[in-house]
Design a protein around this motif. Structure first.
Motif, PDB file in Angstrom:
ATOM      1  N   VAL A  55      -4.239   4.058  -0.689  1.00  0.00           N
ATOM      2  CA  VAL A  55      -3.004   3.887  -1.454  1.00  0.00           C
ATOM      3  C   VAL A  55      -2.882   2.730  -2.194  1.00  0.00           C
ATOM      4  O   VAL A  55      -3.160   1.661  -1.627  1.00  0.00           O
ATOM      5  CB  VAL A  55      -1.873   4.408  -0.559  1.00  0.00           C
ATOM      6  CG1 VAL A  55      -2.121   5.867   0.156  1.00  0.00           C
ATOM      7  CG2 VAL A  55      -1.480   3.443   0.631  1.00  0.00           C
ATOM      8  N   ARG A  56      -1.939   2.546  -3.041  1.00  0.00           N
ATOM      9  CA  ARG A  56      -1.667   1.505  -3.757  1.00  0.00           C
ATOM     10  C   ARG A  56      -0.358   1.466  -4.349  1.00  0.00           C
ATOM     11  O   ARG A  56       0.424   2.445  -3.995  1.00  0.00           O
ATOM     12  CB  ARG A  56      -2.855   1.261  -5.048  1.00  0.00           C
ATOM     13  CG  ARG A  56      -2.719   2.494  -6.088  1.00  0.00           C
ATOM     14  CD  ARG A  56      -3.541   2.017  -7.247  1.00  0.00           C
ATOM     15  NE  ARG A  56      -2.792   0.820  -7.884  1.00  0.00           N
ATOM     16  CZ  ARG A  56      -3.571  -0.178  -8.496  1.00  0.00           C
ATOM     17  NH1 ARG A  56      -4.928  -0.320  -8.779  1.00  0.00           N
ATOM     18  NH2 ARG A  56      -3.040  -1.442  -9.116  1.00  0.00           N
ATOM     19  N   ASP A  57      -0.116   0.475  -5.042  1.00  0.00           N
ATOM     20  CA  ASP A  57       1.375   0.369  -5.650  1.00  0.00           C
ATOM     21  C   ASP A  57       1.460   1.462  -6.875  1.00  0.00           C
ATOM     22  O   ASP A  57       0.398   1.999  -7.457  1.00  0.00           O
ATOM     23  CB  ASP A  57       1.574  -0.928  -6.571  1.00  0.00           C
ATOM     24  CG  ASP A  57       0.453  -1.278  -7.645  1.00  0.00           C
ATOM     25  OD1 ASP A  57       1.007  -0.932  -8.773  1.00  0.00           O
ATOM     26  OD2 ASP A  57      -0.531  -1.568  -7.437  1.00  0.00           O
ATOM     27  N   ARG A 216       3.837  -0.549 -13.720  1.00  0.00           N
ATOM     28  CA  ARG A 216       3.704   0.656 -13.380  1.00  0.00           C
ATOM     29  C   ARG A 216       5.090   1.210 -12.988  1.00  0.00           C
ATOM     30  O   ARG A 216       5.632   0.845 -12.160  1.00  0.00           O
ATOM     31  CB  ARG A 216       2.679   0.804 -12.156  1.00  0.00           C
ATOM     32  CG  ARG A 216       1.403   0.619 -12.397  1.00  0.00           C
ATOM     33  CD  ARG A 216       0.564   0.544 -11.158  1.00  0.00           C
ATOM     34  NE  ARG A 216       0.431   1.555 -10.387  1.00  0.00           N
ATOM     35  CZ  ARG A 216      -0.677   2.379 -10.397  1.00  0.00           C
ATOM     36  NH1 ARG A 216      -1.463   2.328 -11.299  1.00  0.00           N
ATOM     37  NH2 ARG A 216      -0.519   3.658  -9.600  1.00  0.00           N
ATOM     38  N   GLN A 217       5.543   2.316 -13.772  1.00  0.00           N
ATOM     39  CA  GLN A 217       6.899   2.780 -13.653  1.00  0.00           C
ATOM     40  C   GLN A 217       6.891   3.467 -12.200  1.00  0.00           C
ATOM     41  O   GLN A 217       6.117   3.896 -11.649  1.00  0.00           O
ATOM     42  CB  GLN A 217       7.015   4.056 -14.448  1.00  0.00           C
ATOM     43  CG  GLN A 217       8.532   4.852 -14.181  1.00  0.00           C
ATOM     44  CD  GLN A 217       8.734   6.056 -14.990  1.00  0.00           C
ATOM     45  OE1 GLN A 217       7.813   6.213 -15.870  1.00  0.00           O
ATOM     46  NE2 GLN A 217       9.920   6.370 -15.100  1.00  0.00           N
ATOM     47  N   CYS A 248       3.466  11.175  -7.996  1.00  0.00           N
ATOM     48  CA  CYS A 248       2.573  10.826  -7.057  1.00  0.00           C
ATOM     49  C   CYS A 248       1.669   9.721  -7.130  1.00  0.00           C
ATOM     50  O   CYS A 248       0.701   9.190  -6.617  1.00  0.00           O
ATOM     51  CB  CYS A 248       1.490  11.914  -6.855  1.00  0.00           C
ATOM     52  SG  CYS A 248       2.193  13.717  -6.846  1.00  0.00           S
ATOM     53  N   LYS A 249       2.241   8.715  -8.158  1.00  0.00           N
ATOM     54  CA  LYS A 249       1.549   7.380  -8.139  1.00  0.00           C
ATOM     55  C   LYS A 249       1.313   6.683  -7.171  1.00  0.00           C
ATOM     56  O   LYS A 249       2.052   6.427  -6.282  1.00  0.00           O
ATOM     57  CB  LYS A 249       2.289   6.662  -9.062  1.00  0.00           C
ATOM     58  CG  LYS A 249       2.388   7.007 -10.844  1.00  0.00           C
ATOM     59  CD  LYS A 249       3.109   6.045 -11.747  1.00  0.00           C
ATOM     60  CE  LYS A 249       2.884   6.425 -12.932  1.00  0.00           C
ATOM     61  NZ  LYS A 249       3.580   5.610 -13.905  1.00  0.00           N
ATOM     62  N   GLY A 250      -0.224   6.345  -7.007  1.00  0.00           N
ATOM     63  CA  GLY A 250      -0.469   5.553  -5.960  1.00  0.00           C
ATOM     64  C   GLY A 250      -0.828   6.267  -4.637  1.00  0.00           C
ATOM     65  O   GLY A 250      -1.196   5.670  -3.674  1.00  0.00           O
TER      66      GLY A 250
END
Length: 343
Positions: A55-57, A216-217, A248-250
């Motif tokens: 997982v990431r920012d 990144r929003q 679902c970003k990251g």
């Protein structure tokens, strides 16, 4: 303990923790430090953590993740979302998000095989420790996580969230199914999406992880846009979706699925909305006394999720709810929570 192993993962749990699959994430080319014997007070950078926990920012928002011992880490925790009806310094779903990620960092220290692994949160038990009503925290909080393997492919993290002055406020125990990158790809390959339509242009500017995060929003800083609210006596449902890739970003790399903590936020929001409706008090605020979550499945980008809550009992200021999140007939997660009305 909850019996919460996801059905999809069960068939592969006998396959073992295999080494990294280079097709899974974009970070495999980065060299990785040996984590088998890290000294106390070693700070783990985002560049080291992202490839290992997948997982990431912006979903990952921890700061100063620091090794304290074998399977033990501390970090600073930001509060990114208004707790709304919850009268604590942070909402329980957001607290669960940060502590589950911190727990996966701790679990990565004791996972026997090196390389990338996916830590699928499949169950949690929590308790709010401070019974007084407060406002949203403005300072960074403290998080502590201690993790241990409970099987060849399972782990549990015991976490504690404390105020900026060190006062404990929330205790959460999280269970994980630990999948190698290869196993995850075999299970959830249908969820794969190219989340960056074209490569980010290299402008030659060196940025900190926080600066990259701001670029990144962050969809996790605001409440879910639920719709189609349907009350029915002491029950209430609402829908979300179709779920977008941006939501679902990251989480996870190239495989956008709704994080369990975000699914939990939908269930708690429906439950607190129902409580306010039943109490005839749209201003009411609550604190969670007891929380039990199990997650048997995942919601993919493109699917519509329905959240439901039903009040099971009401005694004095305590309201106990049974909640569910589902995609069609498939149950994604279930939550039992008791809220105490404090205002």
């Amino acid at each position: 303990m909850l019996d919460v192993a996801p059905h999809a993962a069960a068939s592969l749990l006998s396959s073992g923790l295999s080494s990294v699959s280079p097709a899974v994430t974009p970070w495999t080319e980065q060299p990785q430090r040996d984590w088998s014997n890290l000294a106390p007070h070693t700070v783990l950078t985002a560049a080291e953590l992202y490839p290992r926990i997948c997982v990431r920012d912006p979903y990952f928002a921890l700061k100063d993740v620091t090794v304290m011992g074998q399977g033990e880490v501390v970090a600073r925790i930001p509060v990114q979302q208004d707790p709304d009806a919850e009268a604590g310094i942070i909402g329980i779903a957001e607290a669960g998000r940060h502590m589950a990620i911190l727990g996966s960092c701790a679990a990565a220290l004791v996972t026997p095989k090196d390389g990338q692994h996916f830590y699928l949160a499949c169950g949690a038990r929590g308790e709010w420790l401070n019974r007084g009503a407060t406002g949203r925290a403005t300072d960074l909080l403290w998080g502590l996580a201690q993790a241990s393997l409970t099987g060849k492919r399972t782990a549990t993290a015991r976490t504690l969230l404390s105020n900026s002055d060190g006062t404990p406020v929330f205790r959460l125990e999280v269970d994980y199914n630990v999948l190698s990158a290869a196993a995850f790809t075999r299970l959830f390959g249908e969820a794969r999406v190219d989340m960056r339509r074209e490569p980010r242009r290299d402008d030659g500017v060196q940025r900190t992880p926080e600066e990259w995060a701001r670029m990144r929003q962050n969809p996790y800083s605001k409440a879910l846009a639920l719709h189609d609210w349907r009350p029915d006596g002491e029950s209430l449902t609402a829908s979300l979706g179709p779920v977008t890739v941006d939501l679902c970003k990251g989480h996870f790399a190239l495989h956008p699925v709704m994080p369990v903590a975000v699914v939990a936020s939908g269930m708690t929001r429906v439950a607190t909305t129902l409580l306010r409706k039943l109490e005839g008090a749209p201003w009411a605020r609550v604190l969670a006394k007891d929380v039990r979550l199990k997650a048997d499945s995942l919601a993919y980008a493109g699917q519509t999720v329905t959240f439901g809550a039903a009040r099971r009992s009401h005694e004095g200021a305590d309201h106990t709810f049974t909640c569910q999140a589902s995609v069609g007939e498939r149950v994604v997660a279930e939550l039992d929570v008791t809220f105490e009305r404090v205002e």
